[in-house]
Design a protein around this motif. Structure first.
Motif, PDB file in Angstrom:
ATOM      1  N   HIS A  28       0.814  -1.204   0.000  1.00 20.96           N
ATOM      2  CA  HIS A  28       0.000   0.000   0.000  1.00 20.96           C
ATOM      3  C   HIS A  28       0.852   1.260   0.000  1.00 20.96           C
ATOM      4  O   HIS A  28       0.354   2.327  -0.315  1.00 20.96           O
ATOM      5  CB  HIS A  28      -0.957  -0.001   1.194  1.00 20.96           C
ATOM      6  CG  HIS A  28      -2.009  -1.054   1.087  1.00 20.96           C
ATOM      7  ND1 HIS A  28      -2.979  -1.019   0.115  1.00 20.96           N
ATOM      8  CD2 HIS A  28      -2.235  -2.173   1.800  1.00 20.96           C
ATOM      9  CE1 HIS A  28      -3.770  -2.072   0.247  1.00 20.96           C
ATOM     10  NE2 HIS A  28      -3.326  -2.790   1.260  1.00 20.96           N
ATOM     11  N   LYS A  29       2.116   1.172   0.334  1.00 17.43           N
ATOM     12  CA  LYS A  29       2.998   2.328   0.330  1.00 17.43           C
ATOM     13  C   LYS A  29       3.486   2.665  -1.077  1.00 17.43           C
ATOM     14  O   LYS A  29       4.107   3.681  -1.283  1.00 17.43           O
ATOM     15  CB  LYS A  29       4.194   2.095   1.257  1.00 17.43           C
ATOM     16  CG  LYS A  29       3.811   2.095   2.717  1.00 17.43           C
ATOM     17  CD  LYS A  29       5.028   1.897   3.577  1.00 17.43           C
ATOM     18  CE  LYS A  29       4.630   1.816   5.044  1.00 17.43           C
ATOM     19  NZ  LYS A  29       5.772   1.563   5.893  1.00 17.43           N
ATOM     20  N   ARG A  30       3.228   1.795  -2.036  1.00 17.51           N
ATOM     21  CA  ARG A  30       3.646   2.064  -3.407  1.00 17.51           C
ATOM     22  C   ARG A  30       2.971   3.329  -3.908  1.00 17.51           C
ATOM     23  O   ARG A  30       1.818   3.585  -3.630  1.00 17.51           O
ATOM     24  CB  ARG A  30       3.267   0.905  -4.320  1.00 17.51           C
ATOM     25  CG  ARG A  30       4.056  -0.334  -4.050  1.00 17.51           C
ATOM     26  CD  ARG A  30       4.719  -0.765  -5.330  1.00 17.51           C
ATOM     27  NE  ARG A  30       5.476  -1.971  -5.125  1.00 17.51           N
ATOM     28  CZ  ARG A  30       6.802  -1.989  -5.129  1.00 17.51           C
ATOM     29  NH1 ARG A  30       7.479  -0.900  -5.316  1.00 17.51           N
ATOM     30  NH2 ARG A  30       7.439  -3.112  -4.957  1.00 17.51           N
ATOM     31  N   VAL A  31       3.707   4.082  -4.674  1.00 18.47           N
ATOM     32  CA  VAL A  31       3.155   5.307  -5.227  1.00 18.47           C
ATOM     33  C   VAL A  31       2.786   5.083  -6.688  1.00 18.47           C
ATOM     34  O   VAL A  31       3.429   4.283  -7.372  1.00 18.47           O
ATOM     35  CB  VAL A  31       4.150   6.483  -5.098  1.00 18.47           C
ATOM     36  CG1 VAL A  31       4.403   6.818  -3.643  1.00 18.47           C
ATOM     37  CG2 VAL A  31       5.452   6.164  -5.801  1.00 18.47           C
ATOM     38  N   PRO A  32       1.780   5.769  -7.172  1.00 15.81           N
ATOM     39  CA  PRO A  32       1.415   5.618  -8.582  1.00 15.81           C
ATOM     40  C   PRO A  32       2.467   6.254  -9.482  1.00 15.81           C
ATOM     41  O   PRO A  32       3.325   7.009  -9.020  1.00 15.81           O
ATOM     42  CB  PRO A  32       0.078   6.353  -8.678  1.00 15.81           C
ATOM     43  CG  PRO A  32       0.061   7.290  -7.532  1.00 15.81           C
ATOM     44  CD  PRO A  32       0.904   6.671  -6.453  1.00 15.81           C
ATOM     45  N   LEU A  33       2.376   5.971 -10.757  1.00 18.46           N
ATOM     46  CA  LEU A  33       3.258   6.623 -11.725  1.00 18.46           C
ATOM     47  C   LEU A  33       2.880   8.095 -11.799  1.00 18.46           C
ATOM     48  O   LEU A  33       1.717   8.458 -11.615  1.00 18.46           O
ATOM     49  CB  LEU A  33       3.106   5.978 -13.103  1.00 18.46           C
ATOM     50  CG  LEU A  33       3.583   4.534 -13.237  1.00 18.46           C
ATOM     51  CD1 LEU A  33       3.265   3.999 -14.629  1.00 18.46           C
ATOM     52  CD2 LEU A  33       5.069   4.418 -12.962  1.00 18.46           C
ATOM     53  N   SER A  34       3.845   8.926 -12.086  1.00 20.39           N
ATOM     54  CA  SER A  34       3.573  10.359 -12.230  1.00 20.39           C
ATOM     55  C   SER A  34       2.815  10.591 -13.538  1.00 20.39           C
ATOM     56  O   SER A  34       2.790   9.731 -14.433  1.00 20.39           O
ATOM     57  CB  SER A  34       4.880  11.149 -12.246  1.00 20.39           C
ATOM     58  OG  SER A  34       5.585  10.897 -13.454  1.00 20.39           O
ATOM     59  N   PHE A  70       5.073  -2.591 -13.470  1.00 18.99           N
ATOM     60  CA  PHE A  70       3.795  -3.289 -13.616  1.00 18.99           C
ATOM     61  C   PHE A  70       2.860  -2.947 -12.452  1.00 18.99           C
ATOM     62  O   PHE A  70       1.697  -2.602 -12.654  1.00 18.99           O
ATOM     63  CB  PHE A  70       4.008  -4.802 -13.702  1.00 18.99           C
ATOM     64  CG  PHE A  70       2.747  -5.565 -13.965  1.00 18.99           C
ATOM     65  CD1 PHE A  70       2.317  -5.781 -15.263  1.00 18.99           C
ATOM     66  CD2 PHE A  70       1.986  -6.061 -12.928  1.00 18.99           C
ATOM     67  CE1 PHE A  70       1.137  -6.469 -15.514  1.00 18.99           C
ATOM     68  CE2 PHE A  70       0.811  -6.761 -13.162  1.00 18.99           C
ATOM     69  CZ  PHE A  70       0.386  -6.959 -14.470  1.00 18.99           C
ATOM     70  N   GLU A  71       3.377  -3.023 -11.237  1.00 22.70           N
ATOM     71  CA  GLU A  71       2.555  -2.725 -10.056  1.00 22.70           C
ATOM     72  C   GLU A  71       2.083  -1.282 -10.054  1.00 22.70           C
ATOM     73  O   GLU A  71       0.912  -0.998  -9.793  1.00 22.70           O
ATOM     74  CB  GLU A  71       3.338  -3.023  -8.777  1.00 22.70           C
ATOM     75  CG  GLU A  71       3.587  -4.488  -8.542  1.00 22.70           C
ATOM     76  CD  GLU A  71       4.518  -4.757  -7.373  1.00 22.70           C
ATOM     77  OE1 GLU A  71       5.092  -3.793  -6.802  1.00 22.70           O
ATOM     78  OE2 GLU A  71       4.679  -5.935  -7.028  1.00 22.70           O
ATOM     79  N   ARG A  72       2.988  -0.372 -10.349  1.00 21.12           N
ATOM     80  CA  ARG A  72       2.635   1.047 -10.308  1.00 21.12           C
ATOM     81  C   ARG A  72       1.711   1.440 -11.456  1.00 21.12           C
ATOM     82  O   ARG A  72       0.803   2.248 -11.283  1.00 21.12           O
ATOM     83  CB  ARG A  72       3.903   1.896 -10.287  1.00 21.12           C
ATOM     84  CG  ARG A  72       4.651   1.743  -8.950  1.00 21.12           C
ATOM     85  CD  ARG A  72       5.949   2.484  -8.913  1.00 21.12           C
ATOM     86  NE  ARG A  72       5.701   3.927  -8.973  1.00 21.12           N
ATOM     87  CZ  ARG A  72       6.663   4.833  -9.006  1.00 21.12           C
ATOM     88  NH1 ARG A  72       7.929   4.459  -8.986  1.00 21.12           N
ATOM     89  NH2 ARG A  72       6.374   6.112  -9.069  1.00 21.12           N
ATOM     90  N   SER A  78      -5.643   1.401 -13.038  1.00 15.02           N
ATOM     91  CA  SER A  78      -6.677   0.443 -12.616  1.00 15.02           C
ATOM     92  C   SER A  78      -6.872  -0.667 -13.637  1.00 15.02           C
ATOM     93  O   SER A  78      -7.964  -1.222 -13.784  1.00 15.02           O
ATOM     94  CB  SER A  78      -8.003   1.145 -12.344  1.00 15.02           C
ATOM     95  OG  SER A  78      -7.865   2.071 -11.302  1.00 15.02           O
ATOM     96  N   MET A  79      -5.821  -0.937 -14.399  1.00 10.68           N
ATOM     97  CA  MET A  79      -5.786  -2.057 -15.334  1.00 10.68           C
ATOM     98  C   MET A  79      -4.328  -2.344 -15.654  1.00 10.68           C
ATOM     99  O   MET A  79      -3.471  -1.497 -15.436  1.00 10.68           O
ATOM    100  CB  MET A  79      -6.583  -1.766 -16.609  1.00 10.68           C
ATOM    101  CG  MET A  79      -6.090  -0.608 -17.438  1.00 10.68           C
ATOM    102  SD  MET A  79      -7.066  -0.300 -18.934  1.00 10.68           S
ATOM    103  CE  MET A  79      -8.484   0.537 -18.268  1.00 10.68           C
ATOM    104  N   THR A  80      -4.072  -3.545 -16.121  1.00  8.75           N
ATOM    105  CA  THR A  80      -2.704  -3.916 -16.465  1.00  8.75           C
ATOM    106  C   THR A  80      -2.278  -3.222 -17.755  1.00  8.75           C
ATOM    107  O   THR A  80      -3.142  -2.745 -18.516  1.00  8.75           O
ATOM    108  CB  THR A  80      -2.574  -5.444 -16.645  1.00  8.75           C
ATOM    109  OG1 THR A  80      -3.324  -5.818 -17.817  1.00  8.75           O
ATOM    110  CG2 THR A  80      -3.064  -6.202 -15.416  1.00  8.75           C
TER     111      THR A  80
END
Length: 146
Positions: A28-34, A70-72, A78-80
């Protein structure tokens, strides 16, 4: 012998449940891509719809490792990445179907599908109707009978 019997815990009091929840908290600490990273990846995918997509190549494009990317990406979109590529391909196919000079086979190749049946399978799954049906409706709206 199960998985946790093979692990030597630093803290002998740690239980598998505690170990799992610590891992979940890290996720949950992962940040999204900018926005800039997403723009770069999305622009690349849109420009290369008819090519093969490799997650490692997309990750390298923005200087990331494959798994982290891939995770970010999945968190951000909200999709791969593959689901996003399929979305872009279908949107491009819908756009091209509004032009009567392109055959469905031309459209399939332009959007990265190996043949018309490949396009039909993905299109019907995504849109809910066949490409032929979609095209007839789109052309009827664009060129109404007078």
């Amino acid at each position: 012998m199960n998985f946790f019997e093979h692990i030597e815990f630093q803290d002998k009091a740690a239980t598998p449940a505690q170990y799992t929840s610590a891992t979940a908290a890290q996720t949950h600490k992962r940040v999204p891509l900018s926005n800039a990273q997403m723009d770069k990846v999305c622009s690349y995918l849109a420009a290369h719809l008819n090519g093969r997509m490799r997650v490692a190549g997309l990750a390298a494009l923005i200087g990331m490792g494959r798994t982290s990317f891939f995770e970010r990406f999945t968190m951000t979109a909200s999709m791969t990445p593959n689901q996003y590529l399929q979305f872009l391909r279908i949107e491009k196919a819908k756009e091209l179907m509004r032009n009567p000079r392109f055959t469905l086979l031309d459209i399939a190749f332009a959007c990265g599908y190996s043949d018309q049946s490949h396009l039909t399978r993905f299109f019907k799954r995504s849109v809910g109707v066949s490409p032929g049906h979609y095209r007839r409706e789109a052309l009827a709206q664009r060129y109404p009978e007078q």
